[in-house]
Design an enzyme around this catalytic site. Structure first.
Site, mmCIF file in Angstrom:
data_model
loop_
_atom_site.group_PDB
_atom_site.id
_atom_site.type_symbol
_atom_site.label_atom_id
_atom_site.label_comp_id
_atom_site.label_asym_id
_atom_site.label_seq_id
_atom_site.Cartn_x
_atom_site.Cartn_y
_atom_site.Cartn_z
ATOM 1 N N HIS A 1 0.836 -1.211 0.000
ATOM 2 C CA HIS A 1 0.000 0.000 0.000
ATOM 3 C C HIS A 1 0.867 1.256 0.000
ATOM 4 O O HIS A 1 2.029 1.232 0.427
ATOM 5 C CB HIS A 1 -0.843 0.040 1.286
ATOM 6 C CG HIS A 1 -1.995 -0.915 1.327
ATOM 7 N ND1 HIS A 1 -2.246 -1.718 2.415
ATOM 8 C CD2 HIS A 1 -2.961 -1.184 0.428
ATOM 9 C CE1 HIS A 1 -3.329 -2.445 2.180
ATOM 10 N NE2 HIS A 1 -3.787 -2.142 0.983
ATOM 11 N N CYS B 1 -2.984 0.193 10.058
ATOM 12 C CA CYS B 1 -4.009 -0.725 9.507
ATOM 13 C C CYS B 1 -5.047 -1.170 10.518
ATOM 14 O O CYS B 1 -6.137 -1.566 10.148
ATOM 15 C CB CYS B 1 -3.383 -2.002 8.991
ATOM 16 S SG CYS B 1 -1.800 -1.827 8.285
HETATM 17 C C1 CIR Z 1 -3.967 -7.749 3.099
HETATM 18 O O1 CIR Z 1 -3.152 -8.197 2.307
HETATM 19 O O2 CIR Z 1 -4.966 -7.155 2.730
HETATM 20 C C2 CIR Z 1 -3.731 -7.952 4.575
HETATM 21 N N1 CIR Z 1 -3.091 -9.207 4.783
HETATM 22 C C3 CIR Z 1 -2.882 -6.843 5.149
HETATM 23 C C4 CIR Z 1 -3.574 -5.513 5.100
HETATM 24 C C5 CIR Z 1 -2.786 -4.463 5.786
HETATM 25 N N2 CIR Z 1 -3.472 -3.229 5.719
HETATM 26 C C6 CIR Z 1 -2.882 -2.052 5.597
HETATM 27 O O3 CIR Z 1 -1.672 -1.974 5.430
HETATM 28 N N3 CIR Z 1 -3.646 -0.964 5.569
#
Ligand code: CIR
Length: 254
Positions: free
Chosen positions: A160, A247
């Site tokens: 991201h 997150c």
């Molecule tokens: C994903 O790949 O969507 C989750 N395993 C990790 C999401 C992490 N979210 C973020 O960095 N905002």
């Protein structure tokens, strides 16, 4: 007053989406204990906590940041780029509807909140595998009338935009220059992560205090050297799911 919306760690976290890191076993008990400590830290820094119940069959549901973008005037309800994550959205939207007018991203738009960096009236959106031009246009249409400038920015090498850059002060960014070009943010001060800590660019700022992973001591020294106040938190089990400090919460000014 700030409200932090969090969600309990799912029993199925070990089956999370992974894009840029290898799968390792995740100890759910430790992940839950770390998440509890994160909740307590936010509470001790003045947040009132809304803890949404676990969604046991949705592995990534703890990462609530990706389901919404909360601004002063409204909240954007995302359509996450990973189809497995779309069922996480409705319960977050219900929680946010108490505080904000909602704007929903529609297909074919996809966007994860982790790709959206809000700096005052500037909104930067990472063009990544999760967030596309359709969604960026929809966000721009919703926010331009409110005086926001919305810009899509290229990101490479990480999940991201906010894996590569976050705000660590009012006009100060913490950046991994290998994943995003710092020249895209000409009006900001820049602190670069230590090259040995590529994942260290994700910090969560609450009223000038930085919530920061204990995994990155070298970069932490760089933050301290700038006179910034840092509260450390160990989120190492959630990091195995490609998650970081921003997150795990949605912060709402209430
Ligand atoms: C994903 O790949 O969507 C989750 N395993 C990790 C999401 C992490 N979210 C973020 O960095 N905002």
């Amino acid at each position: 007053m700030k409200t932090a919306i969090l969600r309990e760690v799912s029993a199925s976290l070990g089956r999370c989406e992974l894009t840029h890191i290898e799968r390792e076993p995740i100890d759910i008990g430790v992940a839950r204990a770390q998440h509890n400590a994160y909740e307590r830290l936010l509470a001790s820094l003045g947040c009132s906590i809304v803890l949404l119940p676990e969604q046991p069959e949705l592995p990534d549901a703890v990462f609530v940041e990706d389901t919404a973008v909360v601004l002063t005037e409204l909240a954007i309800i995302t359509r996450p780029g990973a189809p497995s994550r779309r069922p996480e959205v409705p319960s977050v939207a219900t929680a946010l509807a108490r505080h904000r007018r909602l704007v929903h991203i529609e297909a074919p738009g996809t966007i994860d909140g982790g790709d959206v960096l809000v700096a005052g009236k500037e909104v930067f959106i990472g063009r990544t595998g999760r967030s596309n031009g359709h969604a960026i246009e929809q966000v721009a249409r919703a926010l331009h009338p409110l005086g926001y400038a919305v810009r899509g920015v290229p990101v490479s090498g990480c999940l991201h935009l906010k894996s590569a850059v976050t705000l660590c002060g009012p006009d100060m960014l913490l950046v991994n220059p290998a994943w995003i070009n710092p020249a895209l943010f000409p009006c900001k001060g820049i602190i670069e992560v230590d090259p040995l800590e590529p994942h260290a660019a994700n910090a969560l700022v609450l009223d000038g205090r930085i919530i920061y992973p204990s995994l990155f001591p070298r970069t932490r020294e760089r933050l301290l050297a700038q006179g910034l106040t840092v509260h450390e938190i160990d989120l190492s089990e959630l990091a195995k799911a490609e998650g970081a400090v921003t997150c795990c919460s949605l912060i709402v000014e209430t």
